[in-house]
Write an enzyme that holds these catalytic residues in place. Structure first.
Site, PDB file in Angstrom:
ATOM      1  N   ASP A  46      16.068  36.365 -13.519  1.00  0.00           N
ATOM      2  CA  ASP A  46      16.854  35.676 -14.586  1.00  0.00           C
ATOM      3  C   ASP A  46      18.142  35.954 -14.445  1.00  0.00           C
ATOM      4  O   ASP A  46      18.306  37.243 -14.477  1.00  0.00           O
ATOM      5  CB  ASP A  46      16.140  36.102 -15.823  1.00  0.00           C
ATOM      6  CG  ASP A  46      16.498  35.004 -16.909  1.00  0.00           C
ATOM      7  OD1 ASP A  46      15.422  33.930 -16.699  1.00  0.00           O
ATOM      8  OD2 ASP A  46      17.620  35.004 -17.408  1.00  0.00           O
TER       9      ASP A  46
ATOM     10  N   ASN B  90      27.687  29.466 -20.653  1.00  0.00           N
ATOM     11  CA  ASN B  90      27.548  28.115 -20.505  1.00  0.00           C
ATOM     12  C   ASN B  90      28.200  28.075 -22.131  1.00  0.00           C
ATOM     13  O   ASN B  90      28.821  26.949 -22.211  1.00  0.00           O
ATOM     14  CB  ASN B  90      26.229  27.703 -21.394  1.00  0.00           C
ATOM     15  CG  ASN B  90      25.368  27.585 -19.795  1.00  0.00           C
ATOM     16  OD1 ASN B  90      26.120  26.473 -19.006  1.00  0.00           O
ATOM     17  ND2 ASN B  90      24.133  26.977 -19.819  1.00  0.00           N
TER      18      ASN B  90
ATOM     19  N   ASP C 274      26.500  25.188 -14.316  1.00  0.00           N
ATOM     20  CA  ASP C 274      25.865  24.413 -13.008  1.00  0.00           C
ATOM     21  C   ASP C 274      26.157  25.312 -11.748  1.00  0.00           C
ATOM     22  O   ASP C 274      25.783  25.497 -10.894  1.00  0.00           O
ATOM     23  CB  ASP C 274      26.175  23.292 -12.457  1.00  0.00           C
ATOM     24  CG  ASP C 274      25.069  22.212 -14.524  1.00  0.00           C
ATOM     25  OD1 ASP C 274      24.290  23.008 -14.645  1.00  0.00           O
ATOM     26  OD2 ASP C 274      25.871  20.759 -14.504  1.00  0.00           O
TER      27      ASP C 274
ATOM     28  N   GLU D 107      18.121  29.190 -16.204  1.00  0.00           N
ATOM     29  CA  GLU D 107      18.750  30.196 -15.577  1.00  0.00           C
ATOM     30  C   GLU D 107      17.706  31.220 -14.584  1.00  0.00           C
ATOM     31  O   GLU D 107      17.774  31.524 -13.955  1.00  0.00           O
ATOM     32  CB  GLU D 107      19.323  30.816 -15.923  1.00  0.00           C
ATOM     33  CG  GLU D 107      19.136  31.390 -16.780  1.00  0.00           C
ATOM     34  CD  GLU D 107      18.316  30.929 -18.587  1.00  0.00           C
ATOM     35  OE1 GLU D 107      18.550  30.367 -18.325  1.00  0.00           O
ATOM     36  OE2 GLU D 107      19.013  31.850 -19.247  1.00  0.00           O
TER      37      GLU D 107
END
Lengths: 443, 123
Positions: free
Chosen positions: A317, A325, A334, A360
């Site tokens: 993770d 973000n 992204d 993620e």
């Protein structure tokens, strides 16, 4: 009834040419049977070239007189001694009366209307011209195709067929005719003679002659059959050729259609394959999604259960991804995901599968890998990610959770273990690798 | 009679329950290993990776580790080359009591096949 008619119609529609031909054949045969007659009638009452004759030409003394009525000619004669075979009668000239006469060979029956007034037979000569033995100016060299008969008393005609005629044997003997030439030939008849017969008694007598009729068919039977057979043959040949071209055309069309279908099929296969691929892969990172992971997991599970081949899960993770973000926007997020998946893909084996588990979170499924090796791999990846500049804005790290699959275990339990290990990494300060080492307890 | 029937039913139920297929229960222990090379030689030793994996494997099978009371075992593992042999020394991190027997251990790795792990209590 209508169904039968439909079937008949369908049959004839399919073979219309054959049907037409069949109809034409039936019509031709019917017409031949009931018509197509070729009739030549010599009505002597108004025919100019009728000449009386007697044996006087051969040294006899018989006499003859010819008179015409509305419907016939009357030949009155008196047979007298003088010539060995006294006779009297008439000559009927056809054509030039010598070398160019009429062709009666195509007729199949000859009708003669003669009514005698006396006793004895009557002779009918159809005198034929043949260049091989004709002598100029000698009427006697015309072939004697003869028949001798007793005329009927009634008004009905005497009827003959050409086969009943014979060539007079005395004429053959006199002219030394070759046996092959001594056959009845009616193809060129310049002269017809009707005379009293061999045994006609001396004295007066009369012959009332109405005329002769030659009857045949406009087309001989053999010709008709030949034509019909030829037409059928040609028609079938045409049908065959048409079918051949049709077949070729159909085959070409079918081939084209088949090729088109194959192309469509190929396109569909590609589309299907792309669709399947797209349904199994994550569009952003290109790695497997959960749907695609199912089949890989099943395969590895079978491997484990059958061969005892170890299977390990590396769950990872991205640390503080939400902050990335929120701070830099989703496009940077992204970018992190894409670059991370590229980095991992470059460091794992082809037999390992990278799966975007969601958000993620990623999972690496390592077949034939015990937990310690997976731990080692994860540690390597952890360091590599930390060192790599996944985005220029900040350093990205990941936390890892490792678990090894136990034979017969529900995969959910395995995920739980890996997830708890991952949680431990997070709790432990992130950028860590935690392995869920285990001991089995049988209760 | 009723009592016997009840006992028989209970015995049958017990038998069936014991025969029923059960998922193996897994008791697992999260372990974190942070590796730290004390020298370049140790870091670049050709057997280092194999030894790290072998030591990890050994650690994960150690009863002391598996029976640890700590929820998570967090080890810092230092390693160095001593006499041509990679020597490992592990200490628990903050999450575990450093006094626990599983919290200090040493391992030597003459080769990946011959790893020996010793806990400070002598196990």
């Amino acid at each position: 009834m209508s169904r039968i008619m439909e079937k008949i119609y369908a049959l004839f529609r399919m073979n219309i040419l054959i049907f037409v031909l069949l109809a034409a054949t039936v019509i031709a045969l019917f017409a031949y049977k009931n018509g197509l007659d070729d009739i030549t009638f010599l009505n002597l009452s108004d025919y100019a070239y009728v000449i009386p004759e007697t044996d006087s030409a051969d040294g006899g003394a018989s006499a003859v007189a010819l008179t015409r009525t509305d419907s016939s000619i009357i030949v009155d004669y008196e047979l007298k001694e003088g010539y060995a075979y006294p006779y009297a009668g008439v000559k009927i000239l056809l054509g030039d009366g010598k070398t160019k006469g009429r062709d009666f060979s195509k007729y199949d029956s000859i009708f003669v209307w003669i009514k005698p007034r006396g006793e004895g037979t009557v002779r009918l000569y159809l005198r034929g011209y043949d260049a091989d033995f004709y002598r100029e100016g000698d009427e006697g060299s015309l072939k004697f195709n003869e028949i001798e008969f007793f005329p009927l008393e009634e008004t009905y005609p005497a009827v003959f067929v050409p086969q009943e005629f014979r060539v007079a044997s005395w004429w053959v003997a006199q002219n030394e005719i070759n046996v092959h030439k001594a056959r009845v030939d009616l193809s060129n008849i310049p002269l017809i003679e009707i005379q009293t017969g061999t045994n006609a008694p001396l004295g007066y007598g009369t012959l009332e002659i109405r005329g002769l009729c030659f009857k045949g068919k406009k087309i001989p039977w053999a010709d008709l059959v030949t034509i019909i057979v030829a037409v059928w043959f040609v028609t079938f040949l045409i049908i065959l050729v048409i079918r051949f071209f049709d077949y070729n055309r159909e085959r070409a069309a079918n081939k084209k259609r088949q090729e088109e279908l194959e192309r469509y099929l190929e396109a569909l296969e590609i589309e299907k394959s792309e669709y399947e691929k797209s349904s199994r892969t994550d569009p952003l990172t290109g790695c497997l999604n959960r749907a695609g992971f199912g089949s890989v997991l099943l395969r590895e599970q079978e491997n484990l259960n059958k061969n005892g081949s170890s299977v390990s899960f590396v769950m990872l993770d991205i640390d503080h991804f939400k902050e990335v973000n929120d701070t830099y926007g989703h496009s940077v997020g992204d970018e992190v995901l894409v670059n991370l998946s590229k980095l991992i893909q470059g460091k794992i084996r082809n037999s390992d599968s990278l799966v975007r588990w969601g958000g993620e979170e990623f999972v690496i499924l390592c077949g034939d890998t015990p937990i310690q090796n997976a731990q080692f791999l994860a540690e390597k990846l952890r360091i590599a990610i930390e060192k790599a500049q996944l985005i220029k804005q900040q350093t990205i790290t990941c936390s890892f959770g490792i678990a090894e699959m136990i034979p017969g275990e529900d995969p959910k339990k395995l995920f739980e273990r890996a997830d708890k290990a991952l949680y431990a990494s997070k709790e432990g300060g992130r950028n860590r690798v935690t392995s869920a080492t285990y001991k089995r307890q049988n209760r | 009679m009723r009592t016997r029937l009840s006992l028989a039913l209970a015995a049958l139920s017990l038998l069936l329950a014991s025969c029923a297929h059960k998922e193996p229960e897994v008791d697992f222990k999260p372990i974190q290993l942070s590796w730290n090379a004390l020298s370049e030689e140790a870091e670049n030793h050709p057997e280092k990776d194999a030894c790290v994996i072998a030591v990890t494997a050994k650690m994960m099978r150690e009863r002391a580790v598996l029976d640890s009371k700590s929820e998570v075992l967090d080890y810092l593992v230092n390693y160095d080359l001593k006499g041509g042999i990679l020597e490992f020394e592990g200490f628990c991190g903050v999450s575990a009591s450093r006094e626990s027997p599983e919290c200090r251990w040493t391992a030597s790795c003459p080769s990946a096949e011959n790893v020996v792990v010793k806990f400070h209590n002598g196990d």
